[in-house]
Design a protein around this motif. Structure first.
Motif, short mmCIF file in Angstrom:
data_model
loop_
_atom_site.label_atom_id
_atom_site.label_comp_id
_atom_site.label_asym_id
_atom_site.label_seq_id
_atom_site.Cartn_x
_atom_site.Cartn_y
_atom_site.Cartn_z
N PHE A 99 0.73 -1.25 -0.09
CA PHE A 99 -0.19 0.01 -0.05
C PHE A 99 0.96 1.29 0.01
O PHE A 99 1.81 1.35 0.53
N LEU A 100 0.35 2.44 -0.67
CA LEU A 100 1.02 3.62 -0.51
C LEU A 100 0.53 4.42 0.70
O LEU A 100 -0.70 4.55 0.63
N GLN A 101 1.25 4.96 1.49
CA GLN A 101 0.88 5.78 2.60
C GLN A 101 0.74 7.51 2.05
O GLN A 101 1.95 7.88 1.50
N LEU A 102 -0.43 7.97 2.07
CA LEU A 102 -0.75 9.41 1.63
C LEU A 102 -0.22 10.37 2.65
O LEU A 102 -0.78 10.31 3.63
N TRP A 103 0.64 11.30 2.04
CA TRP A 103 1.09 12.17 3.22
C TRP A 103 0.87 13.81 2.98
O TRP A 103 1.50 13.94 1.88
N HIS A 104 0.62 14.68 3.93
CA HIS A 104 0.56 16.06 3.62
C HIS A 104 1.23 16.44 4.86
O HIS A 104 0.43 16.28 6.07
N MET A 105 2.08 17.17 4.92
CA MET A 105 2.97 17.55 6.32
C MET A 105 2.26 18.95 6.93
O MET A 105 2.59 19.12 8.19
N GLY A 106 1.75 19.64 6.22
CA GLY A 106 1.04 20.63 7.14
C GLY A 106 2.03 21.76 7.53
O GLY A 106 2.88 21.91 6.90
N ARG A 107 1.82 21.99 8.83
CA ARG A 107 2.98 22.79 9.17
C ARG A 107 4.03 22.60 9.47
O ARG A 107 5.14 23.27 9.73
N ILE A 108 4.31 21.06 9.39
CA ILE A 108 5.88 20.74 9.73
C ILE A 108 6.60 20.68 8.38
O ILE A 108 7.16 19.59 7.90
N SER A 109 6.34 21.73 7.71
CA SER A 109 7.22 22.13 6.56
C SER A 109 7.91 23.36 6.56
O SER A 109 8.09 24.16 7.70
N HIS A 110 8.38 23.81 5.49
CA HIS A 110 9.30 25.08 5.79
C HIS A 110 9.07 25.99 4.28
O HIS A 110 8.89 25.17 3.26
N PRO A 111 9.12 27.12 4.19
CA PRO A 111 9.00 27.82 2.92
C PRO A 111 9.90 27.26 1.85
O PRO A 111 9.61 27.37 0.61
N SER A 112 11.06 26.78 2.21
CA SER A 112 11.89 26.35 1.08
C SER A 112 11.53 25.42 0.34
O SER A 112 11.78 24.97 -0.82
N PHE A 113 10.21 24.57 0.84
CA PHE A 113 9.89 23.46 0.13
C PHE A 113 8.54 23.82 -0.57
O PHE A 113 8.01 23.20 -1.52
N GLN A 114 8.13 24.90 -0.31
CA GLN A 114 6.36 25.41 -0.83
C GLN A 114 6.55 25.89 -2.21
O GLN A 114 7.56 26.60 -2.48
N PRO A 115 5.61 25.91 -2.95
CA PRO A 115 5.43 26.54 -3.99
C PRO A 115 5.75 28.08 -3.98
O PRO A 115 5.22 28.57 -2.87
#
Length: 368
Positions: A99-115
């Protein structure tokens, strides 16, 4: 109990027939290639572990917005889908299920990764107060995320639906919705991170809404019998908390019964977790709320997993660190053979060392 299942009793999870009750837990290893594409090394790694009753893949980003650390895979570009297709074919050729685990990190991210270098998104503009974001240029402080507007939430659901469709294109046997460990859906579910005043905040019914909408969207694509969901009821990882976790998770598990999912997957709080602030949430109570197959995970051994099945608190057990170090874990458990020890220094990132080079069981031992 004469008919109590063992770890080697077959089990049906929805549409999937498992030859044993050992799952490979989802494990972030940070070894994806450029463009977050799965690699040949990843295919080898998963294929080595194909004797698991079911493999749940490492957490996989559903969109660029959902990313938040280096070298983790995605499922939102054609290249990523093609890379995963190679992994899945290899696992299937070895007789495995994945199975594939579907992931959205939400606030545990950083602007350097964001569009366009934007802020990470979350239910509310509350920054994590512990830990740091791991970026391409090292550890950096978490930023205060942007609270998603109500009108944006159908777009979040659509991201999960698109990723579920892409997982189907890649040939997976099903998907697991990552609703644990302080990532976006968990952030909406718990009142420590969700201070919204719209229909997605406040009451537990409202805080559960996004989880249930995502589940509905994903099951429409896959059929409920090929969809699982993972929670961490007592977990505090990523600065998570809830004023009444038993009520929160009892409610959402009960509400999920309407779908007839393949399984629910719970990370239980160990004694060590509790010493570090985790909350003990009675597993027996949660077991009563969810009427489908229940998987438990977090530090189980052959003995404690067998005991959990004997006591009926779960139908199967997922193993993480033991599967990292023992690609042939079911075989070793069946023979009660010695286990390799995991090398923690190689858990995240790196090469084949500590990834695909753990030895299978010595032939001499098998012949004794």
């Amino acid at each position: 109990m004469m008919n109590a299942p063992t770890l080697f009793t077959p089990l049906r999870l929805g549409a999937v027939e498992m030859p044993n009750r050992l799952l490979m837990a989802p494990l972030t290893r940070m070894r994806a290639g450029p463009g977050r594409m799965p690699t040949l090394s990843m295919a080898e790694y998963y294929t080595q572990r194909a004797k698991a009753g079911l493999i749940v893949s490492e957490a996989t980003a559903i969109s660029q917005q959902g990313t938040g650390c280096p070298n983790t895979p995605g499922i939102y570009t054609d290249g990523q889908i093609a890379g995963w297709e190679g992994v899945v074919k290899s696992v299937h050729m070895a007789g495995g299920r994945i199975f594939l685990q579907l992931w959205h990190m939400g606030r545990i991210s950083h602007p350097s990764f964001q569009p366009e270098g934007g802020l990470p998104v979350a239910p509310s503009a509350i920054a994590p107060q512990s830990g740091q974001a791991l970026t391409e240029s090292g550890l950096q402080s978490y930023v205060t995320p942007r609270a998603l507007e109500t009108k944006e939430l159908p777009g979040i659901v659509a991201q999960y639906a698109a990723a579920a469709k892409n997982a189907w294109r890649a040939g997976f046997d099903g998907v697991e919705i990552h609703n644990a460990n302080g990532y976006l859906l968990d952030q909406f579910l718990r009142d420590g991170t969700n201070h919204r005043e719209d229909e997605y905040g406040g009451s537990v019914e409202n805080r559960s809404r996004l989880t249930l909408e995502v589940t509905e969207a994903v099951t429409k694509i896959w059929g409920a019998d090929r969809v699982g969901i993972r929670f961490s009821p007592g977990g505090v990882f990523n600065d998570m908390r809830d004023s009444d976790p038993l009520a929160t998770f009892s409610h959402v598990l009960h509400e999920l019964n309407r779908f007839g999912l393949a399984y629910a997957h719970l990370i239980v709080s160990t004694e060590e977790d509790i010493r570090h602030g985790a909350v003990p949430v009675p597993l027996a109570t949660l077991r009563k709320e969810f009427h489908g197959p229940l998987i438990i995970a977090n530090g189980f051994t052959r003995m404690t997993a067998t005991q959990a099945l004997l006591e009926g608190v779960a139908d199967a057990v997922a193993f993480g660190r033991l599967f990292i170090a023992n690609p042939d874990l079911p075989h070793r458990f069946q023979l009660n053979a010695p286990l390799n020890s995991p090398d923690e220094s190689t858990f995240y990132g790196g090469t084949e060392k500590g990834y695909t080079d753990y030895p299978a069981l010595n032939l001499e031992f098998v012949q004794k």
